[in-house]
Design a protein around this motif. Structure first.
Motif, short mmCIF file in Angstrom:
data_model
loop_
_atom_site.label_atom_id
_atom_site.label_comp_id
_atom_site.label_asym_id
_atom_site.label_seq_id
_atom_site.Cartn_x
_atom_site.Cartn_y
_atom_site.Cartn_z
N ASP A 39 37.89 -16.97 -51.31
CA ASP A 39 36.67 -16.16 -51.13
C ASP A 39 35.54 -17.00 -50.56
O ASP A 39 34.84 -16.58 -49.64
CB ASP A 39 36.22 -15.54 -52.46
CG ASP A 39 37.11 -14.40 -52.93
OD1 ASP A 39 37.92 -13.89 -52.12
OD2 ASP A 39 37.01 -14.04 -54.12
N GLN A 40 35.36 -18.21 -51.10
CA GLN A 40 34.31 -19.11 -50.61
C GLN A 40 34.51 -19.47 -49.14
O GLN A 40 33.57 -19.57 -48.38
CB GLN A 40 34.28 -20.40 -51.45
CG GLN A 40 33.80 -20.22 -52.86
CD GLN A 40 32.32 -19.92 -52.93
OE1 GLN A 40 31.52 -20.57 -52.28
NE2 GLN A 40 31.95 -18.93 -53.72
N GLU A 42 36.11 -17.63 -47.04
CA GLU A 42 36.20 -16.38 -46.29
C GLU A 42 37.53 -16.25 -45.54
O GLU A 42 37.59 -15.91 -44.36
CB GLU A 42 35.01 -16.24 -45.33
CG GLU A 42 33.69 -16.21 -46.06
CD GLU A 42 32.47 -16.22 -45.15
OE1 GLU A 42 32.61 -16.46 -43.93
OE2 GLU A 42 31.37 -15.99 -45.66
N ARG A 67 34.18 -25.35 -42.80
CA ARG A 67 33.92 -24.42 -43.92
C ARG A 67 34.08 -25.14 -45.26
O ARG A 67 33.30 -24.95 -46.17
CB ARG A 67 34.87 -23.22 -43.86
CG ARG A 67 34.47 -22.15 -42.91
CD ARG A 67 33.12 -21.50 -43.22
NE ARG A 67 33.15 -20.77 -44.49
CZ ARG A 67 32.10 -20.67 -45.32
NH1 ARG A 67 30.96 -21.22 -45.03
NH2 ARG A 67 32.21 -20.00 -46.44
#
Length: 120
Positions: A39-40, A42, A67
């Motif tokens: 989730d972090q 994406e 990221r």
């Protein structure tokens, strides 16, 4: 004291970390589940899980390394294998400081693909 008979010494060779091992190390040091890390970042859970298990690698590993750096604070150069030692996390370091100590990382890379000079 027993002696191992099938031991192969490394003879100066330093074992390398795979992208999967690096991703797992940072996620665990952050105290996140695979779902939380995906989730972090994406990305989908299945994709992240495959990366961490070594079954697959990100299509654009440089973008994912960026990221990871944004999410974790660990330099992208370490995720790309351009730094020669892992970040230390959890607890305190030798100076009694908490958190990741990144100033000791030495940046290395293939000739012609050196990472940008650090401003640290």
């Amino acid at each position: 004291m027993s002696t191992a008979t099938n031991v192969t010494p490394l003879r100066g060779r330093i074992p390398e970390w795979t992208f999967a091992e690096r991703a797992r190390k940072v996620r665990r040091d952050m105290g996140l589940t695979q779902e939380q890390m995906s989730d972090q970042l994406e990305v989908g859970l299945k994709a992240y899980s495959a990366w961490e298990s070594g079954k697959n690698s990100p299509e654009n590993i440089a973008a994912i390394a960026v990221r990871f750096e944004e999410v974790s604070g660990v330099p992208r150069t370490w995720f790309l294998g351009w730094a020669d030692s892992p970040p230390s996390g959890g607890g305190t370091n030798l100076f009694g400081e908490r958190g990741l100590r990144l100033g000791h990382l030495k940046l290395v890379g293939p000739e012609g693909l050196e990472p940008p000079a650090s401003s640290v």
